[in-house]
Design an enzyme around this catalytic site. Structure first.
Site, mmCIF file in Angstrom:
data_model
loop_
_atom_site.group_PDB
_atom_site.id
_atom_site.type_symbol
_atom_site.label_atom_id
_atom_site.label_comp_id
_atom_site.label_asym_id
_atom_site.label_seq_id
_atom_site.Cartn_x
_atom_site.Cartn_y
_atom_site.Cartn_z
ATOM 1 N N ARG A 163 -3.425 29.842 -24.061
ATOM 2 C CA ARG A 163 -4.735 30.572 -24.623
ATOM 3 C C ARG A 163 -5.886 29.637 -23.886
ATOM 4 O O ARG A 163 -6.937 30.079 -23.207
ATOM 5 C CB ARG A 163 -4.832 30.863 -26.169
ATOM 6 C CG ARG A 163 -6.226 31.419 -26.376
ATOM 7 C CD ARG A 163 -6.347 31.878 -27.918
ATOM 8 N NE ARG A 163 -7.427 32.839 -28.192
ATOM 9 C CZ ARG A 163 -8.714 32.150 -28.251
ATOM 10 N NH1 ARG A 163 -9.219 30.943 -28.143
ATOM 11 N NH2 ARG A 163 -9.636 33.421 -28.554
ATOM 12 N N CYS A 164 -5.772 28.272 -23.902
ATOM 13 C CA CYS A 164 -7.077 27.398 -23.807
ATOM 14 C C CYS A 164 -7.015 27.283 -21.964
ATOM 15 O O CYS A 164 -8.248 27.498 -21.668
ATOM 16 C CB CYS A 164 -6.522 26.078 -23.807
ATOM 17 S SG CYS A 164 -6.730 25.601 -25.577
ATOM 18 N N MET A 165 -5.814 27.716 -21.459
ATOM 19 C CA MET A 165 -5.840 27.826 -20.023
ATOM 20 C C MET A 165 -6.450 29.108 -19.334
ATOM 21 O O MET A 165 -6.165 29.141 -18.084
ATOM 22 C CB MET A 165 -4.547 27.305 -19.386
ATOM 23 C CG MET A 165 -4.061 26.121 -19.717
ATOM 24 S SD MET A 165 -2.500 25.621 -18.693
ATOM 25 C CE MET A 165 -1.305 26.709 -19.373
#
Length: 411
Positions: A400-402
């Site tokens: 999700r962060c990426m």
């Protein structure tokens, strides 16, 4: 028109950043300042990232790479000037007017792709001096003379890998976020250039919820923002997001009629729990995964709505997940926690076991290392698409962060 109407609806388009020169410049000596926990095997990280890209493309998702977007944006002289004005000035402690002038001369002479590479990967003294050659101004620069050959004139920004944090789409608008940590603030300028000048975005007509660098010292980061649907936005209040940032976001969305409510969740202020999506993500229309080290009944939250006496009013909730369920019109919300010993739980949370990217309702991408968490999800009817993350995860961020979705359907 770009829009993100949910956390779990079909994902259509996303922005990613493939590791490059920025990762090659991580060392044991500078990793802490650059907000990484370890150095990275660069070619392996690139391989892992390309497999991530391919998985998304195989699922019908259009992938845009940040380097390419930035290079296309700075083809316009106005965009290049915009960036250089903001990253090169004599108020920066390590620079001074003479060094800023010399650096601008070098970066301004680069082609768009090379400029984008160095805006992400940095520029050191040796590169600057070699590029200047005989064009170097007489009289010298105190800032330059004090640097060793491999010291950075312009530091790299390897946390650009985590495209969600600096830029996130919330319903029919985008937030270009002011970052809390000094090592990430240059990222905001890069994204402002993309959204202001890239042809794909400049005429999109999207709202600008957050104004990037103009917002400081208020801070809000995309890892804390979840678009859970039905006019509701969930925001974490932890290490990287301030109450002022949340209230500005809420007020602007309320004014535009793009959101009905914002639910703010208090998080412990710790690096391992730096964003909401490190401990909690939506994985289906009615389901959230939650780090087992947190007591679901002890999480404090507030619902923000348009005020009558002030722009935004906040009321504390009795039960976070009951409030989420009511906002989504659900009888109940499933809260999925992995049953495991405290050591395994802490280890998997550190490895982003809760940081999941949904590509459609009930289908998520996860790091393969989190075996217990992935098995728990599957036992609860969630399809898990596993990717390698041995190197990518060293900056403390998962799928999700990426990823920065720029188009996603309602759930």
């Amino acid at each position: 028109m770009f829009y993100v109407n949910s956390e779990v609806g079909a994902l259509r388009q996303v922005v990613l950043h493939e590791p490059g020169l920025d990762f090659e410049r991580l060392t044991p000596g500078n990793k802490d300042a650059l907000l990484f926990d370890d150095v990275v095997w660069v070619s392996r990280a690139q391989q892992e990232h390309r497999e991530f890209q391919q998985l998304l493309q195989d699922r019908g998702v259009t992938v845009h790479l940040l380097h390419n977007l930035l290079a296309e944006a700075v083809k316009a002289d106005e965009a290049a000037e915009f960036v250089l004005d903001r990253i090169l000035h004599d108020r920066q402690p390590h620079m001074g007017a003479a060094l800023a002038q010399e650096t601008r001369k070098v970066l301004g002479a680069m082609g768009p792709s090379e400029l984008a590479t160095h805006l992400l990967g940095g520029l050191n003294k040796r590169e600057l001096v070699e590029a200047l050659g005989e064009r170097r101004s007489g009289g010298g620069s105190l800032g330059l003379d004090l640097l060793a050959d491999h010291d950075f004139v312009l530091p790299p920004v390897p946390n650009s890998l985590f495209t969600r944090d600096t830029s996130c789409w919330v319903y029919d608008g985008v937030a270009v976020n002011p970052m809390m940590m000094a090592g990430r603030r240059h990222e905001t300028v890069n994204y402002e250039a993309v959204y202001n000048f890239h042809p794909m975005f400049a005429e999109s007509g999207a709202h600008r919820w957050i104004d990037g660098e103009a917002m400081a010292p208020a801070a809000i980061e995309g890892g804390d923002i979840a678009v859970i649907g039905d006019g509701t936005v969930l925001v974490g209040l932890g290490e990287r997001t301030t109450p002022a940032g949340v209230e500005i976001l809420a007020h602007r969305m309320f004014q535009a009629g793009s959101a009905l409510r914002v639910i703010a969740v208090q998080l412990p202020k710790a690096r391992a729990l730096m964003h909401l999506d490190t401990v909690m993500t939506m994985v289906d229309r009615d389901a959230f995964t939650l780090y087992s080290g947190l007591d679901r009944d002890a999480l404090r939250s507030w619902t923000l709505t348009p005020g009558t006496r002030r722009p935004v009013e906040a009321v504390e909730n009795k039960d976070l997940f009951a409030e989420i369920g009511a906002a989504l019109g659900l009888d109940a919300v499933r809260v999925l926690q992995t049953r495991q010993d405290p050591y395994s739980a802490e280890r998997e949370q550190w490895n982003d076991g809760c940081n999941l990217l949904a590509v459609s309702p009930g289908t998520v991408i996860a790091y393969e290392v989190n075996e217990n968490s992935n098995r728990m999800l599957e036992d609860n009817g969630v399809e898990v698409l596993r990717i390698k993350g041995d190197q990518l995860g060293r900056g403390r961020g998962g799928p999700r962060c990426m990823s920065c979705p720029i188009e996603r359907d309602a759930a």
